[in-house]
Design an enzyme around this catalytic site. Structure first.
Site, PDB file in Angstrom:
ATOM      1  N   GLU A   1      -7.706  48.689  92.581  1.00 29.90           N
ATOM      2  CA  GLU A   1      -6.335  48.846  93.086  1.00 29.90           C
ATOM      3  C   GLU A   1      -5.467  49.713  92.177  1.00 29.90           C
ATOM      4  OE1 GLU A   1      -2.583  46.313  94.954  1.00 29.90           O
ATOM      5  OE2 GLU A   1      -4.341  45.250  94.176  1.00 29.90           O
TER       6      GLU A   1
ATOM      7  N   LYS B   1      -3.929  44.349 100.443  1.00 25.18           N
ATOM      8  CA  LYS B   1      -3.685  43.028 101.019  1.00 25.18           C
ATOM      9  C   LYS B   1      -4.574  42.890 102.234  1.00 25.18           C
ATOM     10  CE  LYS B   1      -1.261  40.622  98.483  1.00 25.18           C
ATOM     11  NZ  LYS B   1      -2.059  39.550  97.869  1.00 25.18           N
TER      12      LYS B   1
END
Length: 429
Positions: free
Chosen positions: A229, A247
């Site tokens: 990420e 997410k």
């Protein structure tokens, strides 16, 4: 002391992990190892920093405004440093800020298969000497081989019921209108065998490399990260800022048809899209604090990104930084990352603190500053290590974003999927 002179020399390609393995026991050993994919063109390896700062940071990052830390700098911001305004003062597990400057560094361009020795100094002669030191490290490369599992145990800090109870409590708080989403985590601890060290964990993750993999050791602390990420990038020339919040998660499956079905399920999931969109909106708001008016935009939304053990739902938010914004301003405006806090961020951090002890490095950020530019990862898929009486002890966490329709058992299973690669790197399948 500012290192204003720079020397850059091209060298034939060497595997960055092999070069890092040759430097693993040196002071300040550093490896920022990408997978060479679309988001990971560059890897960096270094050792022997000439300037190290380990300290609390308070509410500002003024140390990063010091010209001495303008380039060749790697830093770690612990999650708790950013959460403290919401959570109050709690006994920290890790320093707020670890910062080191590297006069000698190797940069590896995965696209052109070229290595560069970069030297910095107060004058041309010292920059040339630093570039020569970096170039010599290429000759110290050690062909990496995965060692046996280095850890003796992988112990949960709390029972599974504590996690499902926490999820149920957050769902109730959301129903009561207290917040929209909070990322709640579980933790595991253990120790490495006496003949092992944290770099062994990095070696065992090599076949599952991510865009923002990292190994860093300063003194009796070390970090191993296999993060996919991106928190932030900042280009001081174009003024572009980018963040890529994750997410939404599904486990990978060895059966191709089942694996494709899981990816399609994630892409179509209304729950996961809502969870992702909340954080996209939060990051738009955070970037707006440092961006030119009207420049914040969502460039990609709800893309499925396959990794070794999970599929993720990823979005991309970008902006143009205001003329007065530098790396420190951008970190201050956005830290800690919204994807691992929740929405509203301040209230989510308060709720997290009610269910978790301090997180330490996990879900903080590891960042690299070059010529004023910034690349910062979110420290998920990360284990922190401390050397105590000759034994390396570790702690690692995995979390899930909790929303109104979260099922506690499903969120527990998601944390198991997320921690799988690190668990297998530490103790085996």
């Amino acid at each position: 002391m500012t290192l204003a002179s720079v020397e850059r020399r091209a060298h034939p390609w060497r595997d960055p992990l092999a070069v890092a393995a040759g430097l693993r026991h040196r002071d300040g050993a550093l490896a920022l190892l990408s997978d060479g994919g679309p988001l990971g063109r560059w890897s960096f390896v270094a050792a022997d920093p000439d300037l190290v700062r380990i300290e609390p940071v308070g509410e500002r990052l003024d140390i990063l405004r010091d010209p001495a830390f303008a380039s060749g700098v790697v830093g770690l911001l612990a999650y708790d440093a950013g959460a403290r305004p919401a959570t109050g003062l709690r006994e920290p597990l890790w320093p707020d800020l670890m910062l080191a400057r590297y006069p000698a560094m190797l940069a590896f361009d995965h696209e052109t298969r070229t290595a560069f020795a970069i030297g910095r100094g107060v004058d041309d002669a010292s920059a040339r000497a630093a570039a020569e030191r970096a170039g010599a490290w290429l000759g110290e490369a050690v062909e990496p081989a995965a060692p046996p599992p280095p850890a003796t145990r992988f112990q949960p800090e709390a029972p599974e019921s504590a996690y499902t109870d926490a999820v149920a409590d957050v769902v109730a708080r959301i129903a009561a209108g207290e917040l929209f989403q909070a990322n709640i985590a579980r933790a595991w601890t253990g120790e490495l065998r006496p003949d092992a060290d944290p770099f062994d964990v990095m070696l065992r993750l090599a076949d599952r490399a991510s865009a923002y993999g990292a190994f860093w050791r300063l003194g009796d602390r070390a970090l191993v990260s296999n993060s996919p990420e991106l928190f932030l990038t900042f280009d001081p020339e174009t003024r572009r800022i980018e963040t890529r919040p994750i997410k939404g998660t599904r486990p990978r499956d060895p059966d191709p048809a089942r694996d494709a079905a899981l990816a399609a399920e994630l892409q179509a999931s209304a729950k996961d899209r809502a969870e992702n969109l909340m954080i996209v909106d939060l990051m738009r708001n955070d970037l707006a604090r440092a961006a030119a008016p009207g420049s914040v935009r969502v460039e990609r939304l709800f893309e499925v990104e396959p990794l070794a053990t999970v599929h993720h739902l990823v979005s991309t938010v970008a902006a143009e930084a205001r003329a007065d914004v530098a790396a420190a301003d951008l970190l201050e405006a956005t830290f800690p990352p919204g994807s691992i806090t929740g929405a509203p961020k301040h209230q989510a951090m308060k709720v997290i603190a009610g269910h978790e002890p301090p997180r330490g490095p996990w879900c903080g950020s590891l960042f690299h500053i070059e010529e004023g530019g910034l690349t910062a990862s979110v420290l998920i898929r990360t284990a922190s290590f401390e050397l105590e009486e000759g034994v390396w002890r570790y702690r690692t966490l995995a979390g899930a974003g909790i929303v109104a329709d979260s099922d506690p058992a499903a969120e527990l299973a998601e944390t198991d999927a997320k921690i799988r690669a690190l668990r297998e790197a530490l103790i085996g399948p």
